[in-house]
Scaffold this motif. Structure first.
Motif, PDB file in Angstrom:
ATOM      1  N   LEU A 156       1.083  -1.053  -0.553  1.00 35.19           N
ATOM      2  CA  LEU A 156       0.317   0.252  -0.414  1.00 35.19           C
ATOM      3  C   LEU A 156       1.217   0.983   0.271  1.00 35.19           C
ATOM      4  O   LEU A 156       0.393   2.798  -0.746  1.00 35.19           O
ATOM      5  N   VAL A 157       1.989   1.267   1.273  1.00 30.83           N
ATOM      6  CA  VAL A 157       2.862   2.106   1.124  1.00 30.83           C
ATOM      7  C   VAL A 157       3.940   2.686  -0.284  1.00 30.83           C
ATOM      8  O   VAL A 157       3.621   3.668  -0.781  1.00 30.83           O
ATOM      9  N   LEU A 158       3.912   1.468  -0.826  1.00 34.04           N
ATOM     10  CA  LEU A 158       4.457   1.625  -2.198  1.00 34.04           C
ATOM     11  C   LEU A 158       3.811   2.287  -3.445  1.00 34.04           C
ATOM     12  O   LEU A 158       4.254   3.061  -4.558  1.00 34.04           O
ATOM     13  N   MET A 159       2.642   1.706  -3.096  1.00 31.73           N
ATOM     14  CA  MET A 159       1.493   2.201  -4.534  1.00 31.73           C
ATOM     15  C   MET A 159       1.492   3.864  -3.813  1.00 31.73           C
ATOM     16  O   MET A 159       1.140   3.740  -5.076  1.00 31.73           O
ATOM     17  N   VAL A 160       1.371   3.705  -2.862  1.00 27.29           N
ATOM     18  CA  VAL A 160       0.816   5.819  -2.697  1.00 27.29           C
ATOM     19  C   VAL A 160       2.101   6.240  -3.494  1.00 27.29           C
ATOM     20  O   VAL A 160       2.140   7.656  -3.784  1.00 27.29           O
ATOM     21  N   ILE A 161       3.780   5.866  -2.336  1.00 21.98           N
ATOM     22  CA  ILE A 161       4.422   6.777  -3.545  1.00 21.98           C
ATOM     23  C   ILE A 161       4.564   6.738  -4.993  1.00 21.98           C
ATOM     24  O   ILE A 161       4.687   7.412  -5.604  1.00 21.98           O
ATOM     25  N   VAL A 162       4.068   5.713  -5.967  1.00 20.24           N
ATOM     26  CA  VAL A 162       3.880   4.768  -7.131  1.00 20.24           C
ATOM     27  C   VAL A 162       3.273   6.157  -7.781  1.00 20.24           C
ATOM     28  O   VAL A 162       3.517   7.110  -8.994  1.00 20.24           O
ATOM     29  N   VAL A 163       2.140   6.406  -7.196  1.00 14.34           N
ATOM     30  CA  VAL A 163       0.746   7.403  -7.549  1.00 14.34           C
ATOM     31  C   VAL A 163       1.399   8.770  -7.285  1.00 14.34           C
ATOM     32  O   VAL A 163       1.391   9.361  -8.252  1.00 14.34           O
ATOM     33  N   CYS A 164       1.481   9.294  -6.383  1.00 20.44           N
ATOM     34  CA  CYS A 164       2.549  10.255  -5.779  1.00 20.44           C
ATOM     35  C   CYS A 164       2.895  10.959  -6.816  1.00 20.44           C
ATOM     36  O   CYS A 164       3.318  11.915  -6.822  1.00 20.44           O
ATOM     37  N   TYR A 165       4.321  10.337  -7.492  1.00 22.66           N
ATOM     38  CA  TYR A 165       5.412  11.029  -8.213  1.00 22.66           C
ATOM     39  C   TYR A 165       5.350  10.758  -9.270  1.00 22.66           C
ATOM     40  O   TYR A 165       6.297  10.473 -10.051  1.00 22.66           O
TER      41      TYR A 165
END
Length: 109
Positions: free
Chosen positions: A96-105
């Motif tokens: 979940l944290v990895l996907m948030v980082i991928v989407v935000c950046y």
């Protein structure tokens, strides 16, 4: 004997329904397999009817589920809860944290 047979028939029918819903939601359902840049392959895949694509994906996912169920032994509830809390939940949260980082950046590829 017949009640036991109906129980297993209902279990595998439920398994196929779950595989059908999962193929609709996660594997494109009735849409054919297309690989970018392979135009000849994509044209051949377009000739296969959409119902056959859906049935193939659902049967393939059913096979994987049945293979998983038959490969691993039956686990006790305490073993399943231990697996869930010790391993699956941290992996899920990291994902979940990895996907948030991928989407935000905007790290899409």
């Amino acid at each position: 004997g017949i009640h036991f047979g109906f129980f297993y028939l209902a279990e595998y029918l439920n398994l196929f329904i779950v595989a059908g819903v999962a193929s609709l939601l996660f594997f494109g359902g009735w849409m054919p397999l297309h690989i970018p840049g392979w135009d000849a392959f994509n044209n051949v895949m377009d000739f296969i009817p959409s119902t056959l694509w859906f049935i193939f994906k659902a049967v393939a996912l059913s096979f994987v589920i049945i293979w998983f169920k038959w490969t691993f032994p039956r686990l006790r509830i305490d073993q399943l809860l231990s697996l869930e809390w010790k391993y699956l939940l941290p992996i899920n949260l990291a994902n979940l944290v990895l996907m948030v980082i991928v989407v935000c950046y905007g790290l899409h590829f």
